[in-house]
Design a protein around this motif. Structure first.
Motif: not given
Length: 429
Positions: A220-248
């Motif tokens: 779907d990314r090849f067909d430009n139907k989805v992107k890494f900046t879509d809401a689901d990816w931003i949410e998942s990457a934010s979860y990971y980033t928060d783990l780093v920010k909290k020193g885990y």
């Protein structure tokens, strides 16, 4: 000079002087040697890891040579700390020294470069489950018969008990709660490293949440139907980033490599270690005073979904090999010879994908992984593996840069994810 250049180009086009990494004998001389009963040599690019050691390969090569008089195998290997041999192989291809047999390469990349030989679909290949899924434009280029779950988190049962954690996390919230309890006990919650391990860790801890909903995401990314900046990816990457920010994560993660991170976990220096099933091979022989368990990487809603590889990471043959028959014979031996296949599974904690699967003596931890595999839907890939379609070449390196940037303290999630879209669009050819 012009005459010499023209002559050399003509010879290259004819393939008469392409030597598969030995570079010392032209095909005519090799054929003469073969007819004279002299040994021929094929060059094999091996993928050496803490599990798949030099000794592991050399013993297999010795057995192949003893069973196939007249064929000698020269083994080469890429530099350490790479996530794949792709960069190494691209350099060899550019120099005209591409090996006869390559292992663990990104197949699409070298098919696009017209560097790989089509593998005939014979009875050996037909004995592999779902080999058709690895075909590119109706042709097979890779010989592999394994299943390899990768989105796993190994954990130290002793440290979990010390922190009062009674159940393994299934949701993001549960993982954060467990990490908070561990940190409160001065226990490092999660271990990673700064080489390819960083991108791998980021991918397995975020992608399951995306791909369980869309198992064709890369297509779907090849067909430009989805992107890494879509809401689901931003949410998942934010979860990971928060783990780093909290020193885990472990301090100084960027200063150590995959091997060091593995050893840190086996020494009891961290409670959780996101890694693929191959880690269990090292765990089975490690001297330690605690038990290791495993669970699937959590998702936001707790739905369990495994990412991994099926019939990937195998053996391919160079299109311009001077000895394609012998090279193909060796590639088949390394993957499909019963003894070699079983040894490969056990050495790297893999699971057979033959129609009549070969079994090996699993450790308790490996049995846990196998049960996870049986109780989950069919896996898709992640990182640089197929999710409906193989991603653009080199995307793994960009995942690494994103993960390393986060570990360095860059918490601008949207900006980090935007670099993945930019890389994709730039390299989508």
């Amino acid at each position: 000079m012009k005459k010499w250049f023209t002559m050399c180009m003509t010879l290259l086009i004819l393939g008469a002087v392409l030597a598969a990494c030995s570079g010392s004998e032209g095909s005519e001389e090799n054929q003469t040697n073969k007819e004279a009963g002299k040994d021929i040599e094929i060059v094999f690019q091996s993928w050496v890891t803490p599990n798949l050691t030099v000794d592991y390969y050399d013993q297999l090569i010795q057995r192949f040579e003893s069973e196939n008089p007249g064929i000698k195998v020269k083994r080469i290997q890429p530099p350490a700390n790479e996530g794949s041999p792709d960069s190494y192989l691209k350099a060899l291809l550019a120099s005209g020294d591409f090996p006869d047999v390559v292992q663990n390469a990104t197949i699409q990349m070298f098919v696009d470069a017209d560097a790989l030989l089509e593998v005939p679909i014979d009875d050996d290949i037909k004995n592999i489950n779902n080999y058709e899924a690895e075909m590119i434009d109706g042709k097979l280029y890779n010989i592999s018969a394994i299943r390899q779950p990768q989105s796993l988190i190994f954990y130290n049962k002793k440290l979990f008990e010390e922190a009062g954690i009674e159940a393994t996390p299934k949701t993001w919230a549960e993982l954060e709660t467990a990490a908070e309890k561990l940190k409160a006990k001065n226990i490092t919650p999660i271990l990673t490293a700064g080489d390819w391990t960083a991108g791998f860790t980021f991918s397995v801890m975020t992608s399951s949440n995306i791909y369980k909903e869309n198992r064709n995401w890369y297509a779907d990314r090849f067909d430009n139907k989805v992107k890494f900046t879509d809401a689901d990816w931003i949410e998942s990457a934010s979860y990971y980033t928060d783990l780093v920010k909290k020193g885990y994560f472990n301090k100084g993660a960027l200063s150590i490599d995959y091997t060091a991170a593995e050893q840190e976990f086996l020494k009891g220096k961290g409670a959780m270690y996101p890694m693929g099933s191959w880690f269990s091979a090292a765990e089975a022989t490690a001297d330690k005073d605690f038990e290791v368990g495993v669970f699937a990487t959590p998702t936001k809603d707790g739905t369990q979904y495994l990412l991994g590889g099926e019939n990937a990471g195998g053996y391919a043959v160079a299109k311009n090999s001077n000895h394609p028959e012998e090279a193909l014979k060796f590639a088949k031996f390394m993957m499909l010879d019963p003894e070699a296949h079983k040894g490969y599974l056990q050495a790297d904690a893999l699971f057979s994908n033959l129609k009549i699967p070969l079994k090996w003596d699993m450790s308790p931890l490996q049995t846990e992984i196998y049960e996870l595999l049986l109780n989950n839907p069919p896996m898709v890939g992640h990182l640089n593996n197929k999710v409906g379609k193989v991603p653009v070449a080199g995307i793994q390196d960009q995942y690494n840069k994103v993960a390393q940037s986060i570990l360095l303290g860059d918490t601008d999630v949207e900006s980090n994810m935007k670099t993945l879209d930019e890389y994709w669009d730039k390299n989508n050819k």
